[in-house]
Design a protein around this motif. Sequence first.
Motif, PDB file in Angstrom:
ATOM      1  N   LEU A 114       1.129  -1.610  -0.176  1.00 16.38           N
ATOM      2  CA  LEU A 114      -0.416   0.123  -0.080  1.00 16.38           C
ATOM      3  C   LEU A 114       0.684   1.220   0.172  1.00 16.38           C
ATOM      4  O   LEU A 114       0.454   2.710  -0.565  1.00 16.38           O
ATOM      5  CB  LEU A 114      -1.056   0.106   1.126  1.00 16.38           C
ATOM      6  CG  LEU A 114      -2.380   0.913   1.583  1.00 16.38           C
ATOM      7  CD1 LEU A 114      -2.500   1.344   0.113  1.00 16.38           C
ATOM      8  CD2 LEU A 114      -2.829   0.693   2.519  1.00 16.38           C
ATOM      9  N   MET A 115       1.636   1.040   0.890  1.00 18.95           N
ATOM     10  CA  MET A 115       2.990   2.159   0.882  1.00 18.95           C
ATOM     11  C   MET A 115       3.582   2.618  -0.729  1.00 18.95           C
ATOM     12  O   MET A 115       3.557   3.308  -0.871  1.00 18.95           O
ATOM     13  CB  MET A 115       4.222   2.344   1.833  1.00 18.95           C
ATOM     14  CG  MET A 115       2.746   2.498   3.557  1.00 18.95           C
ATOM     15  SD  MET A 115       2.138   4.040   3.429  1.00 18.95           S
ATOM     16  CE  MET A 115       3.794   5.100   3.382  1.00 18.95           C
ATOM     17  N   GLY A 116       3.559   1.496  -0.995  1.00 18.62           N
ATOM     18  CA  GLY A 116       4.632   1.198  -2.107  1.00 18.62           C
ATOM     19  C   GLY A 116       3.736   2.064  -3.587  1.00 18.62           C
ATOM     20  O   GLY A 116       4.507   2.244  -4.292  1.00 18.62           O
ATOM     21  N   SER A 117       2.528   1.561  -2.961  1.00 20.69           N
ATOM     22  CA  SER A 117       1.718   2.302  -4.205  1.00 20.69           C
ATOM     23  C   SER A 117       2.140   4.241  -4.593  1.00 20.69           C
ATOM     24  O   SER A 117       1.910   4.589  -5.908  1.00 20.69           O
ATOM     25  CB  SER A 117       0.256   2.019  -4.322  1.00 20.69           C
ATOM     26  OG  SER A 117      -0.481   3.465  -3.615  1.00 20.69           O
ATOM     27  N   LEU A 118       2.583   4.475  -2.843  1.00 26.70           N
ATOM     28  CA  LEU A 118       2.757   5.980  -3.189  1.00 26.70           C
ATOM     29  C   LEU A 118       3.691   5.929  -3.915  1.00 26.70           C
ATOM     30  O   LEU A 118       4.284   7.855  -4.873  1.00 26.70           O
ATOM     31  CB  LEU A 118       3.208   6.308  -2.022  1.00 26.70           C
ATOM     32  CG  LEU A 118       1.605   6.346  -1.273  1.00 26.70           C
ATOM     33  CD1 LEU A 118       2.597   7.222   0.977  1.00 26.70           C
ATOM     34  CD2 LEU A 118       0.600   7.178  -1.272  1.00 26.70           C
ATOM     35  N   GLY A 119       4.809   5.118  -4.358  1.00 28.87           N
ATOM     36  CA  GLY A 119       6.300   5.189  -4.541  1.00 28.87           C
ATOM     37  C   GLY A 119       5.693   5.532  -6.099  1.00 28.87           C
ATOM     38  O   GLY A 119       6.147   5.767  -6.960  1.00 28.87           O
ATOM     39  N   LEU A 120       4.716   4.144  -6.630  1.00 31.12           N
ATOM     40  CA  LEU A 120       4.422   4.388  -8.690  1.00 31.12           C
ATOM     41  C   LEU A 120       3.769   5.292  -8.646  1.00 31.12           C
ATOM     42  O   LEU A 120       3.947   5.978  -9.759  1.00 31.12           O
ATOM     43  CB  LEU A 120       4.115   2.543  -8.465  1.00 31.12           C
ATOM     44  CG  LEU A 120       4.066   1.571  -8.430  1.00 31.12           C
ATOM     45  CD1 LEU A 120       3.440   0.068  -7.961  1.00 31.12           C
ATOM     46  CD2 LEU A 120       5.738   0.983  -9.288  1.00 31.12           C
ATOM     47  N   ALA A 121       2.974   6.277  -7.806  1.00 29.03           N
ATOM     48  CA  ALA A 121       2.135   7.438  -8.334  1.00 29.03           C
ATOM     49  C   ALA A 121       2.993   8.599  -8.584  1.00 29.03           C
ATOM     50  O   ALA A 121       3.046   8.815  -9.462  1.00 29.03           O
ATOM     51  CB  ALA A 121       1.183   7.499  -7.332  1.00 29.03           C
ATOM     52  N   ALA A 122       3.860   8.523  -7.812  1.00 26.05           N
ATOM     53  CA  ALA A 122       4.598   9.541  -7.947  1.00 26.05           C
ATOM     54  C   ALA A 122       6.594   9.323  -8.918  1.00 26.05           C
ATOM     55  O   ALA A 122       6.351  10.921  -9.145  1.00 26.05           O
ATOM     56  CB  ALA A 122       5.803   9.744  -6.660  1.00 26.05           C
TER      57      ALA A 122
END
Length: 410
Positions: free
Chosen positions: A262-270
Amino acid sequence: MEGNQESAGRRGAGYQSWLVGLLSLNFGIVFFDRQALNVLMPYVQPELGLTQTQIGLLAGGLSFTWAIAAFGIGKLSDTIGNRKMLLVLSTIAFSLCSFLTGLASSFAFLLGARLLMGAAEGGVMPISHAMVATEVSPKWRGLAQGVAQNLGSNLLGSFLAPVILIPFAAAFGWREAFFLAGIPGILSAIIIWFALDEPKRPSSPANAADRMTIRQALGTRNILICVVVGVLMVAHFVTTWAFMPLYLTQQRGMDGPSMGWLMGSLGLAAALYSFLISGLSDRIGRKPVMVALPFLSVLGPLGALYFDGPAYVLAAIFFIGWAVNGIFPIFMATIPSESVDARHHATVLGLAMGSCEILGGVFGPPIGGVLNDAFGPSAFLWMLIALALVSGVVATFLRETAPARVGGQS
């Protein structure tokens, strides 16, 4: 605004792409090391007995020394002109500090290691952005600086760090995970030393009166506004990463791997937004995205507070709200570098980044920790909402600088 003479001696498109890609990879490794403690905190906190306030101090302490180094090393690189050497030395130093973090046996030891890491990492981005501003055509500057700052940092630091380090720590221990995190930086420093050329140094000011002081820089309207927005949004970013992993595991009941993805989704988004938002700003202007995206970012904390559905839907909410990460290189680098002469790039970039870190990154997480200890573990989410709303309002006072919108050079 900078003059047309800046383009003289600029290298070809192939080298420009290679430079941006390698600097993006290097800053990604910086953020992999920086984010490691945040994503490993569910393992570190129980062993060292850390309070919420101490967790905030760890994030704020790194931001403090990061800020000092961002301005000091940025200014030094303008003075001595040898940006590649400083970049290599900084990269080696922060890698060694990751090894040191893995040896921590107390809060004081851990804080000291993170202070040293911030000092080592802080100069990397001002130097990198100054190299991009010198070498890359202004037509693509927003996109190039967005990729340099956001693509690698988010693919490696915000996506791969939680996805890789959490399972590794579960299998081998959190200390060993920090040892693993320190290795890539050594390799990156070697590649930079042999693969990049020293950028052509802009002509020096004729006399001391031509040099830009901090007061003069802050007297430039856009730089002052970028600093204010940067303080608020860096506080938003660092506070999110300092407390969201713990909130998701301890309050939302997620297991470690689910939280990591879930936190990794922030990385993909950014990483995606590093292209979309920065490139979009080259076309429609810097100001529209600077105003709109902070308001959109309230979706993330609101979702964490109120959404009770499947984790993948919450990840989608985070993904949309995290589009705000695409404006970070715009207020830290693109607008400042388009608002002053090229001779002062590293100085104003160091000022912009240093101010954001020392006020937003230093004070944001400790305030969030104190609020959590006083009012409950969700208090930091309301703080994130307030920071985002104020940022959007302040950004309305910007003056447009995108060459496509103000008739600048191509």
